[in-house]
Design a protein around this motif. Sequence first.
Motif, PDB file in Angstrom:
ATOM      1  N   GLY A  37     106.759  32.264  24.595  1.00  0.00           N
ATOM      2  CA  GLY A  37     108.110  32.637  25.177  1.00  0.00           C
ATOM      3  C   GLY A  37     107.878  33.181  26.498  1.00  0.00           C
ATOM      4  O   GLY A  37     106.683  33.362  27.077  1.00  0.00           O
ATOM      5  N   ARG A  38     108.821  33.783  27.419  1.00  0.00           N
ATOM      6  CA  ARG A  38     108.685  34.227  28.762  1.00  0.00           C
ATOM      7  C   ARG A  38     107.935  35.692  28.556  1.00  0.00           C
ATOM      8  O   ARG A  38     107.055  36.040  29.472  1.00  0.00           O
ATOM      9  CB  ARG A  38     109.944  34.533  29.294  1.00  0.00           C
ATOM     10  N   LEU A  39     108.366  36.611  27.795  1.00  0.00           N
ATOM     11  CA  LEU A  39     107.797  38.003  27.491  1.00  0.00           C
ATOM     12  C   LEU A  39     107.915  38.621  28.746  1.00  0.00           C
ATOM     13  O   LEU A  39     106.813  39.521  28.806  1.00  0.00           O
ATOM     14  CB  LEU A  39     106.325  37.939  26.767  1.00  0.00           C
ATOM     15  N   GLN A  40     108.911  38.723  29.602  1.00  0.00           N
ATOM     16  CA  GLN A  40     108.963  39.127  31.000  1.00  0.00           C
ATOM     17  C   GLN A  40     108.975  40.851  30.748  1.00  0.00           C
ATOM     18  O   GLN A  40     108.498  41.437  31.775  1.00  0.00           O
ATOM     19  CB  GLN A  40     110.235  38.628  31.765  1.00  0.00           C
ATOM     20  N   GLU A  41     109.478  41.321  29.637  1.00  0.00           N
ATOM     21  CA  GLU A  41     109.686  42.770  29.671  1.00  0.00           C
ATOM     22  C   GLU A  41     108.225  43.275  29.313  1.00  0.00           C
ATOM     23  O   GLU A  41     108.160  44.614  29.281  1.00  0.00           O
ATOM     24  CB  GLU A  41     110.548  42.991  28.211  1.00  0.00           C
ATOM     25  N   PHE A  42     107.047  42.376  28.802  1.00  0.00           N
ATOM     26  CA  PHE A  42     105.920  42.960  28.253  1.00  0.00           C
ATOM     27  C   PHE A  42     104.777  42.558  29.381  1.00  0.00           C
ATOM     28  O   PHE A  42     103.878  43.312  29.744  1.00  0.00           O
ATOM     29  CB  PHE A  42     105.394  42.269  27.150  1.00  0.00           C
ATOM     30  N   THR A  43     105.052  41.400  30.120  1.00  0.00           N
ATOM     31  CA  THR A  43     103.705  40.904  31.189  1.00  0.00           C
ATOM     32  C   THR A  43     104.024  41.794  32.209  1.00  0.00           C
ATOM     33  O   THR A  43     104.050  40.954  33.283  1.00  0.00           O
ATOM     34  CB  THR A  43     104.126  39.336  31.137  1.00  0.00           C
ATOM     35  N   ILE A  44     103.716  42.888  32.296  1.00  0.00           N
ATOM     36  CA  ILE A  44     103.794  43.894  33.483  1.00  0.00           C
ATOM     37  C   ILE A  44     102.379  44.484  33.815  1.00  0.00           C
ATOM     38  O   ILE A  44     101.779  44.796  32.667  1.00  0.00           O
ATOM     39  CB  ILE A  44     104.732  44.761  33.640  1.00  0.00           C
ATOM     40  N   PRO A  45     101.783  44.222  35.053  1.00  0.00           N
ATOM     41  CA  PRO A  45     100.150  44.768  35.070  1.00  0.00           C
ATOM     42  C   PRO A  45     100.538  46.039  34.593  1.00  0.00           C
ATOM     43  O   PRO A  45     101.064  47.172  35.074  1.00  0.00           O
ATOM     44  CB  PRO A  45     100.191  44.721  36.640  1.00  0.00           C
ATOM     45  N   GLY A  46      99.132  46.211  33.986  1.00  0.00           N
ATOM     46  CA  GLY A  46      98.748  47.828  33.327  1.00  0.00           C
ATOM     47  C   GLY A  46      99.318  48.165  32.061  1.00  0.00           C
ATOM     48  O   GLY A  46      99.102  48.992  31.289  1.00  0.00           O
ATOM     49  N   THR A  47     100.317  46.996  31.242  1.00  0.00           N
ATOM     50  CA  THR A  47     100.942  47.312  30.086  1.00  0.00           C
ATOM     51  C   THR A  47      99.736  47.331  28.915  1.00  0.00           C
ATOM     52  O   THR A  47      99.010  46.380  28.986  1.00  0.00           O
ATOM     53  CB  THR A  47     101.723  46.152  29.782  1.00  0.00           C
ATOM     54  N   PRO A  48      99.609  48.109  28.019  1.00  0.00           N
ATOM     55  CA  PRO A  48      98.556  48.203  26.988  1.00  0.00           C
ATOM     56  C   PRO A  48      98.761  46.990  26.331  1.00  0.00           C
ATOM     57  O   PRO A  48      99.880  46.685  25.903  1.00  0.00           O
ATOM     58  CB  PRO A  48      98.693  49.534  26.396  1.00  0.00           C
ATOM     59  N   VAL A  49      97.717  46.378  25.786  1.00  0.00           N
ATOM     60  CA  VAL A  49      97.586  45.295  24.921  1.00  0.00           C
ATOM     61  C   VAL A  49      96.656  45.303  24.000  1.00  0.00           C
ATOM     62  O   VAL A  49      95.657  46.207  23.968  1.00  0.00           O
ATOM     63  CB  VAL A  49      97.508  43.914  25.608  1.00  0.00           C
ATOM     64  N   LEU A  50      96.750  44.681  22.665  1.00  0.00           N
ATOM     65  CA  LEU A  50      95.940  44.634  21.312  1.00  0.00           C
ATOM     66  C   LEU A  50      95.354  43.337  21.694  1.00  0.00           C
ATOM     67  O   LEU A  50      96.109  42.412  21.484  1.00  0.00           O
ATOM     68  CB  LEU A  50      96.499  45.211  20.284  1.00  0.00           C
ATOM     69  N   LEU A  51      93.958  43.334  21.218  1.00  0.00           N
ATOM     70  CA  LEU A  51      93.269  42.096  21.236  1.00  0.00           C
ATOM     71  C   LEU A  51      92.454  41.877  19.720  1.00  0.00           C
ATOM     72  O   LEU A  51      92.208  42.775  19.362  1.00  0.00           O
ATOM     73  CB  LEU A  51      92.480  41.772  22.347  1.00  0.00           C
ATOM     74  N   ARG A  52      92.172  40.712  19.707  1.00  0.00           N
ATOM     75  CA  ARG A  52      91.238  40.418  18.525  1.00  0.00           C
ATOM     76  C   ARG A  52      90.349  39.334  18.868  1.00  0.00           C
ATOM     77  O   ARG A  52      90.567  38.341  19.490  1.00  0.00           O
ATOM     78  CB  ARG A  52      92.075  40.000  17.103  1.00  0.00           C
ATOM     79  N   PRO A  53      89.179  39.099  18.344  1.00  0.00           N
ATOM     80  CA  PRO A  53      88.220  38.256  18.615  1.00  0.00           C
ATOM     81  C   PRO A  53      88.844  36.845  18.150  1.00  0.00           C
ATOM     82  O   PRO A  53      89.197  36.881  16.965  1.00  0.00           O
ATOM     83  CB  PRO A  53      86.831  38.780  17.953  1.00  0.00           C
ATOM     84  N   HIS A  54      88.444  35.750  18.787  1.00  0.00           N
ATOM     85  CA  HIS A  54      88.804  34.349  18.220  1.00  0.00           C
ATOM     86  C   HIS A  54      87.703  33.495  18.401  1.00  0.00           C
ATOM     87  O   HIS A  54      87.103  33.415  19.665  1.00  0.00           O
ATOM     88  CB  HIS A  54      90.260  34.059  18.636  1.00  0.00           C
ATOM     89  N   GLY A  55      87.592  32.346  17.901  1.00  0.00           N
ATOM     90  CA  GLY A  55      86.670  31.316  18.050  1.00  0.00           C
ATOM     91  C   GLY A  55      87.080  30.222  19.149  1.00  0.00           C
ATOM     92  O   GLY A  55      86.475  29.326  19.485  1.00  0.00           O
ATOM     93  N   GLY A  56      88.179  30.574  19.992  1.00  0.00           N
ATOM     94  CA  GLY A  56      88.759  29.505  20.670  1.00  0.00           C
ATOM     95  C   GLY A  56      87.987  29.799  22.334  1.00  0.00           C
ATOM     96  O   GLY A  56      86.821  30.265  22.399  1.00  0.00           O
ATOM     97  N   LYS A  57      88.501  28.970  23.147  1.00  0.00           N
ATOM     98  CA  LYS A  57      87.867  28.778  24.563  1.00  0.00           C
ATOM     99  C   LYS A  57      87.617  30.232  24.990  1.00  0.00           C
ATOM    100  O   LYS A  57      86.850  30.341  25.883  1.00  0.00           O
ATOM    101  CB  LYS A  57      88.626  27.870  25.383  1.00  0.00           C
ATOM    102  N   THR A  58      88.784  31.106  24.862  1.00  0.00           N
ATOM    103  CA  THR A  58      88.682  32.419  25.562  1.00  0.00           C
ATOM    104  C   THR A  58      87.962  33.327  24.936  1.00  0.00           C
ATOM    105  O   THR A  58      87.239  34.262  25.314  1.00  0.00           O
ATOM    106  CB  THR A  58      89.972  32.924  25.915  1.00  0.00           C
ATOM    107  N   GLY A  59      87.629  33.118  23.644  1.00  0.00           N
ATOM    108  CA  GLY A  59      86.957  34.275  22.736  1.00  0.00           C
ATOM    109  C   GLY A  59      87.875  35.241  22.240  1.00  0.00           C
ATOM    110  O   GLY A  59      87.433  36.056  21.475  1.00  0.00           O
ATOM    111  N   LEU A  60      89.060  35.578  22.985  1.00  0.00           N
ATOM    112  CA  LEU A  60      89.911  36.582  22.478  1.00  0.00           C
ATOM    113  C   LEU A  60      91.414  35.798  22.581  1.00  0.00           C
ATOM    114  O   LEU A  60      91.812  35.154  22.954  1.00  0.00           O
ATOM    115  CB  LEU A  60      89.996  37.675  23.721  1.00  0.00           C
ATOM    116  N   TRP A  61      92.177  36.661  21.539  1.00  0.00           N
ATOM    117  CA  TRP A  61      93.642  36.373  21.273  1.00  0.00           C
ATOM    118  C   TRP A  61      94.119  37.704  21.767  1.00  0.00           C
ATOM    119  O   TRP A  61      93.996  38.644  21.145  1.00  0.00           O
ATOM    120  CB  TRP A  61      93.843  35.999  19.914  1.00  0.00           C
TER     121      TRP A  61
END
Length: 223
Positions: free
Chosen positions: A49-73
Motif C-alpha cells: 500500500g501507499r501508507l501515505q499517512e504513516f511514511t512521514i520522516p520522523g514517524t516512530p516505527v517498530l522493527l524485527r530482525p529478519h534473514g532477508g537482504k536488509t536484515g530488518l523488517w
Amino acid sequence: MVRILRPEGPCFTYSGPLFQGRFIERPNRFLTVVEVEGRKVTAHLHDPGRLQEFTIPGTPVLLRPHGGKTGLWLIAFQQGGEWALTDSSVHRKIAESLLGREARPEVKVGDSRFDFLVDGTVVEVKGCSLIQGDIALFPDAPTERGVRHLRGLRRISEQGGRAAVLFLVLRSGARFFMANRERDPAFSEALRQAYDGGVEVRALGFRFDGRSVIYREEIQVLW
C-alpha cells in the motif's frame, strides 16, 4: 455466515527481539530507510500500500530482525500513540486464530487461489491500516489483485457456492468500515457487486500493543 471465534488470548504474538526506530524515507514499495540508535539502515516493508499517512520522516516505527537482504523488517508505524500493524505476512496467521482449526489454507477454485476454505465457504482475507476519523478504509492504493479476488468470490457465490471476504482492521479507533472509493473506484464497485451477488463482507477490529495482536470486536460495514 462464517463463524468467528473469540480467542482467549492474543491472535498472534511476535517472538524474538523487537525494537524501535524512526522512519526516514521509502525508496520503493518494499524498501524503507530508518534511523536506529543514530544510524541509517534499510528495512523491508511487507505492505504494497501507499501508507501515505504513516511514511512521514520522523514517524516512530517498530522493527524485527529478519534473514532477508536488509536484515530488518518494518512491521508497524506509530500514530497518535498507538501502533498500526503493516506486516501483511501475518494476516493469515491472525485470521487462522479466528476461523479455527477447520480452516484449510490456500484453496484453489478455478484459476484463482484464495486464503481459506472454512466449513464449505471460500474466504479471502485483507489487512487494513488506514483510518480517517472513525472509519477504516480499504484499499489505500489501487489493487487489481483485490478486484480479481472479489470477482472470483462473486462467481463462486453466483454459481451456488458460499464465499466471504474478511477485512482485518489492524489498529484501534475504527467503528465503521468502508471501501475506499477515492483511492480505488474499481475495488469499491467490485466489493458492492460481490455483496449484491451474495458474498459475505465483514470487518474485524484489532489492536496491536507492540508485541501481540488482540481481537477487539466486529466493525459495521457501511455502504
